[in-house]
Each structure stands twice: as C-alpha cells, then as structure tokens.
Design a protein around this motif. Sequence first.
Motif, PDB file in Angstrom:
ATOM      1  N   PRO A 241     -11.953   3.270   0.505  1.00  0.00           N
ATOM      2  CA  PRO A 241     -11.258   2.027   0.164  1.00  0.00           C
ATOM      3  C   PRO A 241     -12.038   1.172  -0.829  1.00  0.00           C
ATOM      4  N   GLN A 242     -13.352   1.055  -0.630  1.00  0.00           N
ATOM      5  CA  GLN A 242     -14.160   0.253  -1.545  1.00  0.00           C
ATOM      6  C   GLN A 242     -14.190   0.871  -2.936  1.00  0.00           C
ATOM      7  N   LEU A 243     -14.244   2.205  -2.997  1.00  0.00           N
ATOM      8  CA  LEU A 243     -14.255   2.875  -4.298  1.00  0.00           C
ATOM      9  C   LEU A 243     -12.920   2.697  -5.016  1.00  0.00           C
ATOM     10  N   LEU A 244     -11.827   2.785  -4.280  1.00  0.00           N
ATOM     11  CA  LEU A 244     -10.506   2.578  -4.880  1.00  0.00           C
ATOM     12  C   LEU A 244     -10.351   1.150  -5.391  1.00  0.00           C
ATOM     13  N   ILE A 245     -10.825   0.185  -4.610  1.00  0.00           N
ATOM     14  CA  ILE A 245     -10.756  -1.216  -5.033  1.00  0.00           C
ATOM     15  C   ILE A 245     -11.602  -1.440  -6.281  1.00  0.00           C
ATOM     16  N   LEU A 246     -12.783  -0.808  -6.319  1.00  0.00           N
ATOM     17  CA  LEU A 246     -13.648  -0.919  -7.493  1.00  0.00           C
ATOM     18  C   LEU A 246     -12.958  -0.347  -8.731  1.00  0.00           C
ATOM     19  N   LEU A 247     -12.352   0.825  -8.590  1.00  0.00           N
ATOM     20  CA  LEU A 247     -11.658   1.445  -9.732  1.00  0.00           C
ATOM     21  C   LEU A 247     -10.489   0.588 -10.196  1.00  0.00           C
ATOM     22  N   LEU A 248      -9.738   0.036  -9.246  1.00  0.00           N
ATOM     23  CA  LEU A 248      -8.614  -0.832  -9.599  1.00  0.00           C
ATOM     24  C   LEU A 248      -9.101  -2.082 -10.313  1.00  0.00           C
ATOM     25  N   PHE A 249     -10.213  -2.643  -9.846  1.00  0.00           N
ATOM     26  CA  PHE A 249     -10.783  -3.837 -10.488  1.00  0.00           C
ATOM     27  C   PHE A 249     -11.236  -3.516 -11.907  1.00  0.00           C
ATOM     28  N   VAL A 250     -11.896  -2.372 -12.088  1.00  0.00           N
ATOM     29  CA  VAL A 250     -12.392  -1.991 -13.415  1.00  0.00           C
ATOM     30  C   VAL A 250     -11.227  -1.729 -14.373  1.00  0.00           C
ATOM     31  N   ILE A 251     -10.206  -1.022 -13.885  1.00  0.00           N
ATOM     32  CA  ILE A 251      -9.061  -0.706 -14.745  1.00  0.00           C
ATOM     33  C   ILE A 251      -8.319  -1.980 -15.152  1.00  0.00           C
ATOM     34  N   SER A 252      -8.060  -2.849 -14.172  1.00  0.00           N
ATOM     35  CA  SER A 252      -7.341  -4.097 -14.476  1.00  0.00           C
ATOM     36  C   SER A 252      -8.174  -5.000 -15.383  1.00  0.00           C
ATOM     37  N   GLY A 253      -9.494  -5.042 -15.149  1.00  0.00           N
ATOM     38  CA  GLY A 253     -10.366  -5.833 -16.016  1.00  0.00           C
ATOM     39  C   GLY A 253     -10.411  -5.296 -17.437  1.00  0.00           C
ATOM     40  N   SER A 254     -10.416  -3.968 -17.559  1.00  0.00           N
ATOM     41  CA  SER A 254     -10.421  -3.352 -18.898  1.00  0.00           C
ATOM     42  C   SER A 254      -9.131  -3.654 -19.642  1.00  0.00           C
ATOM     43  N   VAL A 255      -8.018  -3.624 -18.923  1.00  0.00           N
ATOM     44  CA  VAL A 255      -6.731  -3.957 -19.547  1.00  0.00           C
ATOM     45  C   VAL A 255      -6.732  -5.404 -20.028  1.00  0.00           C
ATOM     46  N   ALA A 256      -7.310  -6.304 -19.209  1.00  0.00           N
ATOM     47  CA  ALA A 256      -7.336  -7.724 -19.568  1.00  0.00           C
ATOM     48  C   ALA A 256      -8.224  -7.986 -20.776  1.00  0.00           C
ATOM     49  N   VAL A 257      -9.381  -7.300 -20.828  1.00  0.00           N
ATOM     50  CA  VAL A 257     -10.357  -7.579 -21.886  1.00  0.00           C
ATOM     51  C   VAL A 257     -10.063  -6.793 -23.162  1.00  0.00           C
ATOM     52  N   LEU A 258      -9.715  -5.516 -23.010  1.00  0.00           N
ATOM     53  CA  LEU A 258      -9.580  -4.638 -24.165  1.00  0.00           C
ATOM     54  C   LEU A 258      -8.157  -4.541 -24.706  1.00  0.00           C
ATOM     55  N   GLY A 259      -7.197  -5.066 -23.970  1.00  0.00           N
ATOM     56  CA  GLY A 259      -5.809  -4.993 -24.420  1.00  0.00           C
ATOM     57  C   GLY A 259      -5.572  -5.835 -25.661  1.00  0.00           C
ATOM     58  N   PRO A 260      -4.562  -5.475 -26.461  1.00  0.00           N
ATOM     59  CA  PRO A 260      -4.263  -6.252 -27.677  1.00  0.00           C
ATOM     60  C   PRO A 260      -3.767  -7.646 -27.341  1.00  0.00           C
ATOM     61  N   ILE A 261      -4.128  -8.592 -28.182  1.00  0.00           N
ATOM     62  CA  ILE A 261      -3.693  -9.977 -27.993  1.00  0.00           C
ATOM     63  C   ILE A 261      -2.317 -10.144 -28.642  1.00  0.00           C
ATOM     64  N   ALA A 262      -1.340 -10.459 -27.828  1.00  0.00           N
ATOM     65  CA  ALA A 262       0.038 -10.542 -28.316  1.00  0.00           C
ATOM     66  C   ALA A 262       0.246 -11.792 -29.167  1.00  0.00           C
ATOM     67  N   ASN A 263       1.006 -11.612 -30.245  1.00  0.00           N
ATOM     68  CA  ASN A 263       1.357 -12.740 -31.102  1.00  0.00           C
ATOM     69  C   ASN A 263       2.723 -13.321 -30.762  1.00  0.00           C
ATOM     70  N   LYS A 264       3.423 -12.637 -29.856  1.00  0.00           N
ATOM     71  CA  LYS A 264       4.701 -13.156 -29.388  1.00  0.00           C
ATOM     72  C   LYS A 264       4.953 -12.638 -27.975  1.00  0.00           C
ATOM     73  N   ALA A 265       5.736 -13.385 -27.221  1.00  0.00           N
ATOM     74  CA  ALA A 265       6.042 -13.004 -25.849  1.00  0.00           C
ATOM     75  C   ALA A 265       6.901 -11.744 -25.834  1.00  0.00           C
ATOM     76  N   SER A 266       6.580 -10.829 -24.934  1.00  0.00           N
ATOM     77  CA  SER A 266       7.336  -9.585 -24.819  1.00  0.00           C
ATOM     78  C   SER A 266       7.251  -9.086 -23.380  1.00  0.00           C
ATOM     79  N   LEU A 267       8.149  -8.147 -23.036  1.00  0.00           N
ATOM     80  CA  LEU A 267       8.143  -7.574 -21.693  1.00  0.00           C
ATOM     81  C   LEU A 267       6.840  -6.800 -21.444  1.00  0.00           C
ATOM     82  N   LYS A 268       6.355  -6.102 -22.448  1.00  0.00           N
ATOM     83  CA  LYS A 268       5.097  -5.363 -22.326  1.00  0.00           C
ATOM     84  C   LYS A 268       3.934  -6.320 -22.031  1.00  0.00           C
TER      85      LYS A 268
END
Length: 317
Positions: A241-268
């Motif tokens: 459980p701790q390893l799964l939570i760690l992986l989920l935290f890392v993946i979600s954090g990577s999406v937040a930090v490394l994801g493209p910055i949107a110039n307009k609101a979209s469903l994506k």
Amino acid sequence: MTNLTFFTEFFLMDVSSSQKLQVIQSVVFLAIYLGTLTGNLITITVIVTDTHLHSPMYLFISNLSLIDLCSISVIVPKSIVNSMTSRKTISLRDCAAQIFLYLLFATVEFAFLVVMAYDRYVAICRPLHYRLIVTPRMCVQAAGGSWASGLIYSTIHTCAMFRLPFTKTNVIQQFFCDIPQILRIASSDVQFSEFVIIAISVFLVLGCFVFMILSYVNIFTSVLKMHSIEARNKALSTCFPQLLILLLFVISGSVAVLGPIANKASLKNLLTAMFYTMVPPFTNPIIYSLRNREMNSAIGRMLTKYSQLSISSLKIV
C-alpha cells in the motif's frame, strides 16, 4: 511613463459556459469530495479507536489521511460553490492562501512518505532493533519535522510567487489557483526566482526519492529471503500500500510539474488537474483497505461492534 494595472483578483476559466455542464461538473466534484471525506474519516477513526493499530506505521497513515482531507478541501469546495453560483473570480489573498495550503499539504505528505519508507525498512530489515530505533519520541520528531518542512517550503514558495504585483493578465485557465498558471502570468523576476527554488527542490526531491527506492529495494530483498510464507505475506501487505501510494504521488506530481501549461481552458486541462488534485486523496483510503490485512481486520471489527450495538439498542427499544 507606462501605465500599469495591478490586479487584485483573478478570473477562473471553466471548460464550458453552459450552466448545465457547470452543474454536472459540480456534482462530479461533490461526489469525489464526499467519497474522499468518507474514506479518510473511516481510516482515521479505525486507527484511533482500534488498539491493534496503535503503532508507528498507522500513526503515519492516519496523518496521511488527515493531509488528504485537508488538501482536497483547499480546492474542491470552493470550486463546487463557484460552479453552482457561476462565480468566476478569486481574490489575490484567497489565491495566495490556496497555493500556500496546497503546497503545505503536498510537501508534508511527501515528507511522511519518506518517513514511512524508513519505518518499513527498519521493521523488516532490522526487526530486532525496531523498538530501539523507531521510538515514540522519534515518531513525534518525524511528524513534527514533516509539518515544519512543509510550512517552511510553502512559505518560501508563496512569498516568492506573490512578492511582486501581477500586471500581465488576471485570467487563470483553470478552476483553481494552479501554480503553473500563476507562474505563466507572473513577472519575469518572479519566474526566475521560482525557477531557482524549483531547481533546488528537484534536487532535494530526487535525493529523497533515491533514499525511498533504496529502502524498498532492501525491503523486498529481505522479504524474498524469508522462509515463512506467512511472514512474507504479512511484510508485503504492509509495504505494497505504501509503495502504491508513493507511485501515485510521484505520477500525479510529475503530471502537475511537467505537464504543459494551458493557454486556454479545455476538457484535457480539467481532467489533468483533477488527476493530480483529487485522485490521490480519493484512492489512498481504498489502497489502505484493499491491500492491508490489518486494516481490513480492524474495519471488520469496527463494523461488527457497531452492528452489535445497533442490535442491542433495538432490543432495548
């Protein structure tokens, strides 16, 4: 002399201007929020009331549940109200508070994940020294240090981000004060200082991440050497459980930090933000209960106790 406009509030952009779609969005957000509250409150209640779970590992898990409750409460309730009332603005002060609190809880959660990795390493790789190393005093210090580190980091980040006025635009292409969106509309001086802070943060996070990976490698190496299948399964049930939570935290954090910055609101853009702000707090209690045998047993004991109390009260009536 150039006339500059200093913005004191921001406009939050929705995916759609349709009132019907905004209501649907608010209903979805409300369902996720209530599910998160229920799951994490049950986790905290079970750990607090069941004496079998009064151990360092479950102390840290209860703190994680509290953090998840707080982090999702920073963003989602206000977003629900905004969607239902068609309100599009957020004040500069509220925006700064939202970023400060979200950074605080995210940093504290990461710190607790590091502490939990060390706790499992000592418990499985050095079981004879566990009570000597992981003492109540050490647990209190680890918890206090995690909250203090989150407070310091979020204060530095928020002060650096809001130290200069916003003059470019006050439109945020998101349903909350998202850090990448704030940096997009911030001045070049703020962007540079934030770049330096983020660069230092990346090195610190990588160091902690390497420590956690090495801890779990040693843990699984020790588990594979165990001759008892029951002991092996018990060790894995506390680590997975701790390893799964760690992986989920890392993946979600990577999406937040490394994801493209949107110039307009979209469903994506909306779904991406939902993934890293709502999915971890919502799924963490599910991971605890499904993969941890002791938590499953404790929940079963709690349900049995309450069902017996209900039957007794009905008989009295």
